[in-house]
Design a protein around this motif. Structure first.
Motif, PDB file in Angstrom:
ATOM      1  N   ALA A 595       0.869  -1.129   0.014  1.00 12.22           N
ATOM      2  CA  ALA A 595      -0.046   0.129  -0.083  1.00 12.22           C
ATOM      3  C   ALA A 595       1.022   1.330   0.049  1.00 12.22           C
ATOM      4  CB  ALA A 595      -1.156   0.082   1.411  1.00 12.22           C
ATOM      5  N   GLY A 596       0.246   2.571  -0.220  1.00  9.92           N
ATOM      6  CA  GLY A 596       0.915   3.596  -0.291  1.00  9.92           C
ATOM      7  C   GLY A 596       0.386   4.949  -0.591  1.00  9.92           C
ATOM      8  N   GLU A 597       0.933   5.479  -1.513  1.00 12.27           N
ATOM      9  CA  GLU A 597       0.261   6.959  -1.959  1.00 12.27           C
ATOM     10  C   GLU A 597      -1.123   6.787  -2.693  1.00 12.27           C
ATOM     11  OE1 GLU A 597       3.159   9.355  -3.930  1.00 12.27           O
ATOM     12  OE2 GLU A 597       4.537   9.698  -1.895  1.00 12.27           O
ATOM     13  N   ASP A 598      -1.265   5.648  -3.322  1.00 12.49           N
ATOM     14  CA  ASP A 598      -2.651   5.756  -4.230  1.00 12.49           C
ATOM     15  C   ASP A 598      -3.594   5.225  -3.417  1.00 12.49           C
ATOM     16  OD1 ASP A 598      -1.832   3.120  -3.577  1.00 12.49           O
ATOM     17  OD2 ASP A 598      -1.969   2.337  -5.728  1.00 12.49           O
ATOM     18  N   LYS A 599      -3.602   4.970  -1.918  1.00 15.40           N
ATOM     19  CA  LYS A 599      -4.684   4.682  -0.798  1.00 15.40           C
ATOM     20  C   LYS A 599      -5.215   3.404  -1.091  1.00 15.40           C
ATOM     21  CE  LYS A 599      -5.529   9.700  -1.655  1.00 15.40           C
ATOM     22  NZ  LYS A 599      -6.618  10.910  -2.121  1.00 15.40           N
ATOM     23  N   THR A 600      -4.633   2.720  -2.108  1.00 15.82           N
ATOM     24  CA  THR A 600      -5.398   1.252  -1.948  1.00 15.82           C
ATOM     25  C   THR A 600      -4.311   0.142  -1.397  1.00 15.82           C
ATOM     26  OG1 THR A 600      -4.434   0.863  -4.064  1.00 15.82           O
ATOM     27  CG2 THR A 600      -6.466   1.841  -4.189  1.00 15.82           C
ATOM     28  N   VAL A 601      -4.697  -0.900  -0.762  1.00 15.02           N
ATOM     29  CA  VAL A 601      -4.006  -2.171  -0.477  1.00 15.02           C
ATOM     30  C   VAL A 601      -4.254  -3.311  -1.689  1.00 15.02           C
ATOM     31  CG1 VAL A 601      -3.842  -3.902   1.351  1.00 15.02           C
ATOM     32  CG2 VAL A 601      -4.545  -1.310   1.714  1.00 15.02           C
ATOM     33  N   MET A 602      -3.077  -3.621  -1.931  1.00 11.26           N
ATOM     34  CA  MET A 602      -3.185  -4.835  -2.838  1.00 11.26           C
ATOM     35  C   MET A 602      -2.534  -6.155  -2.412  1.00 11.26           C
ATOM     36  SD  MET A 602      -1.895  -2.798  -6.396  1.00 11.26           S
ATOM     37  CE  MET A 602      -2.960  -1.460  -7.120  1.00 11.26           C
ATOM     38  N   LEU A 603      -3.160  -7.164  -2.590  1.00 18.58           N
ATOM     39  CA  LEU A 603      -2.903  -8.566  -2.179  1.00 18.58           C
ATOM     40  C   LEU A 603      -2.361  -9.335  -3.400  1.00 18.58           C
ATOM     41  CD1 LEU A 603      -3.061  -9.993   0.529  1.00 18.58           C
ATOM     42  CD2 LEU A 603      -5.147 -10.943  -0.255  1.00 18.58           C
ATOM     43  N   TRP A 604      -1.017  -9.755  -2.894  1.00 16.78           N
ATOM     44  CA  TRP A 604      -0.199 -10.487  -4.116  1.00 16.78           C
ATOM     45  C   TRP A 604      -0.095 -12.021  -3.626  1.00 16.78           C
ATOM     46  CZ3 TRP A 604       0.830  -7.270  -8.387  1.00 16.78           C
ATOM     47  CH2 TRP A 604       0.796  -5.855  -7.865  1.00 16.78           C
ATOM     48  N   ASP A 605       0.042 -12.793  -4.750  1.00 17.18           N
ATOM     49  CA  ASP A 605       0.515 -14.062  -4.515  1.00 17.18           C
ATOM     50  C   ASP A 605       2.011 -14.258  -4.789  1.00 17.18           C
ATOM     51  OD1 ASP A 605       0.900 -16.798  -4.188  1.00 17.18           O
ATOM     52  OD2 ASP A 605      -0.425 -17.271  -5.869  1.00 17.18           O
ATOM     53  N   LEU A 606       2.806 -14.481  -3.688  1.00 13.25           N
ATOM     54  CA  LEU A 606       4.161 -14.572  -3.852  1.00 13.25           C
ATOM     55  C   LEU A 606       4.651 -15.790  -4.919  1.00 13.25           C
ATOM     56  CD1 LEU A 606       5.483 -13.797  -0.357  1.00 13.25           C
ATOM     57  CD2 LEU A 606       5.608 -12.331  -2.310  1.00 13.25           C
ATOM     58  N   GLY A 607       3.801 -16.704  -4.734  1.00 11.89           N
ATOM     59  CA  GLY A 607       4.370 -17.762  -5.717  1.00 11.89           C
ATOM     60  C   GLY A 607       4.229 -17.361  -7.083  1.00 11.89           C
ATOM     61  N   SER A 608       3.188 -16.895  -7.540  1.00 12.71           N
ATOM     62  CA  SER A 608       2.959 -16.578  -9.030  1.00 12.71           C
ATOM     63  C   SER A 608       3.239 -15.122  -9.483  1.00 12.71           C
ATOM     64  CB  SER A 608       1.570 -16.851  -9.458  1.00 12.71           C
ATOM     65  OG  SER A 608       0.672 -16.141  -8.884  1.00 12.71           O
ATOM     66  N   GLY A 609       3.571 -14.404  -8.373  1.00 15.57           N
ATOM     67  CA  GLY A 609       3.651 -13.016  -8.516  1.00 15.57           C
ATOM     68  C   GLY A 609       2.500 -12.006  -8.977  1.00 15.57           C
ATOM     69  N   LYS A 610       1.435 -12.826  -9.009  1.00 16.85           N
ATOM     70  CA  LYS A 610       0.104 -12.252  -9.548  1.00 16.85           C
ATOM     71  C   LYS A 610      -0.613 -11.627  -8.465  1.00 16.85           C
ATOM     72  CE  LYS A 610      -0.421 -15.293 -13.573  1.00 16.85           C
ATOM     73  NZ  LYS A 610      -1.176 -15.988 -14.206  1.00 16.85           N
ATOM     74  N   ARG A 611      -1.212 -10.125  -8.758  1.00 12.35           N
ATOM     75  CA  ARG A 611      -2.526  -9.907  -7.952  1.00 12.35           C
ATOM     76  C   ARG A 611      -3.393 -10.520  -7.756  1.00 12.35           C
ATOM     77  NH1 ARG A 611      -3.281  -3.702  -9.376  1.00 12.35           N
ATOM     78  NH2 ARG A 611      -4.094  -4.806 -11.118  1.00 12.35           N
ATOM     79  N   MET A 612      -3.920 -10.563  -6.453  1.00  8.27           N
ATOM     80  CA  MET A 612      -5.306 -11.359  -6.307  1.00  8.27           C
ATOM     81  C   MET A 612      -6.307 -10.429  -5.909  1.00  8.27           C
ATOM     82  SD  MET A 612      -3.525 -14.119  -3.493  1.00  8.27           S
ATOM     83  CE  MET A 612      -4.985 -15.188  -3.409  1.00  8.27           C
ATOM     84  N   LYS A 613      -6.161  -9.457  -5.390  1.00 14.59           N
ATOM     85  CA  LYS A 613      -7.361  -8.271  -5.333  1.00 14.59           C
ATOM     86  C   LYS A 613      -6.552  -6.998  -4.881  1.00 14.59           C
ATOM     87  CE  LYS A 613      -8.607 -10.116  -0.635  1.00 14.59           C
ATOM     88  NZ  LYS A 613      -9.746 -10.556   0.019  1.00 14.59           N
ATOM     89  N   THR A 614      -7.624  -6.073  -5.124  1.00 14.57           N
ATOM     90  CA  THR A 614      -7.426  -4.657  -4.688  1.00 14.57           C
ATOM     91  C   THR A 614      -8.211  -4.273  -3.697  1.00 14.57           C
ATOM     92  OG1 THR A 614      -6.086  -4.214  -6.654  1.00 14.57           O
ATOM     93  CG2 THR A 614      -6.935  -2.129  -5.431  1.00 14.57           C
ATOM     94  N   MET A 615      -7.981  -3.561  -2.547  1.00 13.10           N
ATOM     95  CA  MET A 615      -8.896  -3.337  -1.362  1.00 13.10           C
ATOM     96  C   MET A 615      -8.858  -1.777  -1.314  1.00 13.10           C
ATOM     97  SD  MET A 615      -8.231  -6.758   1.287  1.00 13.10           S
ATOM     98  CE  MET A 615      -6.259  -6.234   1.121  1.00 13.10           C
ATOM     99  N   THR A 616     -10.322  -1.242  -1.214  1.00  9.72           N
ATOM    100  CA  THR A 616     -10.199   0.080  -1.456  1.00  9.72           C
ATOM    101  C   THR A 616     -11.065   0.608   0.036  1.00  9.72           C
ATOM    102  OG1 THR A 616     -12.101   0.071  -2.853  1.00  9.72           O
ATOM    103  CG2 THR A 616     -10.158   0.291  -3.767  1.00  9.72           C
TER     104      THR A 616
END
Length: 751
Positions: A595-616
């Motif tokens: 998370a950071g300046e864009d005010k969103t929290v992003m959840l990532w799968d470390l195994g695949s490197g893909k974003r799982m979801k964005t939380m606002t």
């Protein structure tokens, strides 16, 4: 037949249309004699005089550089215009500019011309402003590809191999498949036979660029006469210039406006993120495991006898809980992969306490929300930069702009440091050390040593040490028993923004303005690894639970996963629209939140490197993240003066199988729990949580934008404070959420 001075014997480079007029102005007194002499000399002497007249004219007008060029050309052989035009006439590509072809032939004699020009362009882009860097950096890959293919086509095989080996690492993150295929081209005939090479040769690489960086780019190539690169840009690139504002204020690895070749993937980040990683738990020493099991057996025996006396039933076995927690996790690093110091008796005691905490831990999920304990700092006057709390919640520290660190006790105890007249020879054990301490302590201790604002703090897991980092380019290790500075770590070239102890306390990492993160050990004053690859400041750093990897967040809008042994990046997480100010890794090591300046929290799968979801849901910068001890819940602290709770498992594959770390499956939520959750939401609405704002209500500046933010479905709760931005959130081992921030009084203009 003789020629007049205004008509030389042959049209050449030095011919000027107004030459005769200049001659009349300069030689008003002796014009007749000059004409006579020119006729007698057959035109040779008149050409020299014309050069002299023009030089005098340029000198009079102040055109010194043009005058110098004229004198240099006058001393050389005059080339007829017909011959020069044939030299400049494009033979191969009618779209090429004449001067580009001319200079490219001149550079062709130097086999290292491509390496020199590309290296210079690469360095110029890396040192350019962050505002322009993403767009400028997008040019490097197509220039790299065609430079390599040109070297192969010209049969400069050794130079081509050196060029590929030297610069391919700059593009592996986004173009791994293309780089691997191009590296197989080692012969001139391969260029015609290779399908990928023909795709790049026969199609133009399309990209969009703002007018300012585009002009800077072209001017740099022209000023340095990198005509080989100019030819590549003109022949193989289609740069669509957009006038006005920059297309992206701050960038990621490459600009998002790269289209590439139609029908061919421009960015291949997924291929880079397919590298093998070991995310499982680090295997422990068998001797250590045996000692822990023996200690747990003794604890179980004591508790069993006490429970039989109290209520006649034995409690849950600590040993069984430990064995469930230590179940073999696939794909974990083997013991010895990460060098560690020998374990001590205190490590065994800490492990036993951790097992006790697991048994007493509160289970958190969508129907069981955490309790939040918030610590507020008053009268900081905007000088408090960072906060850290110890794992056992006994100490809290703050880093200030006045270059010092303050430590408080959260237990209400006095902090006692050593006396000024301590005798080291008399200190043999911990009891002797207590004798040498102050008789009357104080509620706060000030640690002085840095020469600039303190930006990061981290307690060791045994609470005996505290790390701090500062604008003075150093990190310092402090002893929390003696409250004194032990070691100063130097190595960064610019301010250090963050510091973090490793999960086992022996290693720590720093993040800096010099665009690097560094790995250190407490017993070395110089870094063990330097992690370079971010395009801007590295703002935050966090260890993976198995200590084999490091996660960093940067102002280049990306987060990265680094292998601490190789010192190389193995995952790149791109998707944020602002600087990444905080990251967190789940206790099982499978998930990462950023998370950071864009005010969103992003959840990532470390195994695949893909974003799982964005939380606002947040309406301002997010400063801190932390997973609960069971990994089911995530909390975030923000500048919008709230602590928010998020459901990690919802809308993810992990929602189908939710297991606590003690091995108990808690994925099935009863209908009673669901009804309870619905009742909580209803009560919140009745209490005015979602009550609409009346027109008469006074709205502060910026509130309109805040109310437009939509909370995502995985948002569980929001805990607001009174004008206290949350700098730090942290879960205890028993799942109590701690939060801390500095109270910001409302100014008179906001009332």
């Amino acid at each position: 037949m003789s020629k007049s001075p205004s008509q030389p014997a042959e049209d050449g480079v030095k011919t000027e249309s107004d030459m005769s007029g200049q001659q009349q102005v300069s030689q008003s007194q002796s014009g007749q004699n000059a004409t006579t002499n020119g006729q007698q000399s057959g035109g040779t002497h008149s050409s020299q005089e014309l050069d002299h007249i023009v030089a005098q004219y340029l000198q009079k007008k102040g055109y010194r550089q043009t005058e110098a060029m004229l004198r240099r050309e006058a001393s050389s052989k005059t080339i007829p215009l017909s011959e020069m035009s044939s030299r400049f006439r494009p033979q191969d590509d009618p779209s090429m500019s004449d001067h580009v072809l001319f200079y490219s032939e001149a550079e062709a004699g130097n086999p290292d011309a491509y390496d020199i020009s590309y290296k210079s362009l690469r360095g110029w882009i890396e040192n350019s402003l962050d505002w322009y860097k993403p767009e400028l950096r997008s040019v490097l890959f197509p220039v790299f590809v065609h430079s390599y293919l040109d070297l192969i086509s010209k049969k400069l095989y050794e130079q081509a191999k050196h060029f590929m080996d030297t610069y391919k690492h700059d593009h592996l993150e986004l173009h791994t498949p293309d780089i691997n295929r191009l590296a197989t081209i080692t012969n001139e005939s391969h260029v015609q036979e290779n399908e990928l090479a023909q795709i790049y040769r026969q199609n133009k690489y399309i990209m969009r660029m703002s007018s300012v960086p585009f002009e800077l780019f072209l001017n740099y190539l022209q000023d340095n006469k990198f005509m080989l690169l100019l030819r590549i840009v003109n022949q193989y690139l289609n740069i669509q210039v957009a006038h006005g504002k920059l297309r992206k204020s701050k960038g990621t690895i490459e600009s998002d406006d790269v289209i590439g070749i139609v029908g061919h993937a421009a960015q291949q980040l997924d291929a880079f993120n397919e590298q093998e990683v070991q995310l499982g738990k680090l295997q422990t020493d068998n001797n250590f495991k045996e000692e822990v099991e023996q200690a747990l057996k003794e604890e179980d025996a004591k508790r069993a006898s006490a429970d039989v006396v109290m209520n006649g039933e034995p409690s849950v076995s600590l040993l069984e809980t430990y064995k469930k927690a230590q179940q073999e996790v696939p794909n974990g690093p083997a013991f010895g992969d990460i060098p560690m110091p020998p374990y001590r008796g205190t490590d065994v005691q800490a492990e036993v306490q951790a097992i006790k905490d697991i048994q007493k831990r509160l289970v958190l999920n969508s129907t069981s929300l955490p309790s939040v304990c918030c610590y507020t700092f008053h009268n900081t006057h905007d000088s408090l930069n960072c906060i850290s709390m110890s794992e056992d919640s006994s100490l809290i520290a703050g880093g200030f702009s006045e270059s010092y660190v303050k430590i408080w006790s959260l237990k209400g105890e006095k902090l006692r440091s050593l006396k000024n007249n301590i005798t080291p020879a008399k200190v043999n054990d911990y009891a002797d050390l207590n004798v040498q301490k102050e008789r009357h302590g104080s509620t706060v201790k000030r640690l002085v040593g840095h020469s600039g604002p303190v930006y990061g703090l981290s307690f060791s897991h045994d609470n005996k040490y505290l790390l701090s980092c500062s604008e003075d380019k150093t990190a310092r290790l402090w002893n929390t028993v003696t409250f004194s500075n032990v070691v100063v770590y130097k190595g960064h070239n610019y301010p250090v923004w963050d510091v973090e102890f490793g999960p086992y306390g022996f290693y720590f990492a720093t993040a800096s303005h010099d665009r690097t993160a560094r790995l250190w050990s407490c017993d070395h004053i110089h870094p063990l690894r330097i992690f370079a690859g971010h395009l801007s400041d590295v703002d935050t750093v966090k260890f993976h639970p198995n200590s084999k990897y490091l996660v960093t967040g940067s102002s280049d809008r990306t987060a990265r996963l680094w292998d601490v042994q190789k010192g190389a990046s193995v995952r790149v997480f791109a998707g944020h629209q602002g600087s990444v100010k905080t990251v967190a890794v789940s206790p099982d090591g499978k998930l990462m939140a950023s998370a950071g300046e864009d005010k969103t929290v992003m959840l990532w799968d470390l195994g695949s490197g893909k974003r799982m979801k964005t939380m606002t849901g947040h309406t301002d910068f997010i400063y801190s993240l932390d997973f609960s001890s069971d990994g089911n819940v995530l909390v975030s602290g923000s500048a919008d003066c709230t602590v928010r709770v998020w459901d990690v498992k919802r809308d993810t594959p992990y929602a189908l199988s939710v297991k606590d770390m003690d091995g108990v499956d808690r994925s099935n939520v009863s209908s009673d729990s669901l009804a309870k959750r619905m009742k909580m939401d209803k009560d919140a609405k009745l209490n005015g949580k979602d009550k609409p704002v009346k027109k008469d209500d006074k709205v502060k500046d910026g509130d309109d934008s805040k109310k437009s933010v939509t909370e995502s479905k995985d948002h569980l709760a929001s805990f607001p404070t009174k004008q206290t931005p949350i700098y730090k959130v942290q879960f205890t081992k028993r799942n109590l959420c701690l939060a801390a921030g500095a109270f910001t009084p409302v100014s008179g203009a906001d009332i």
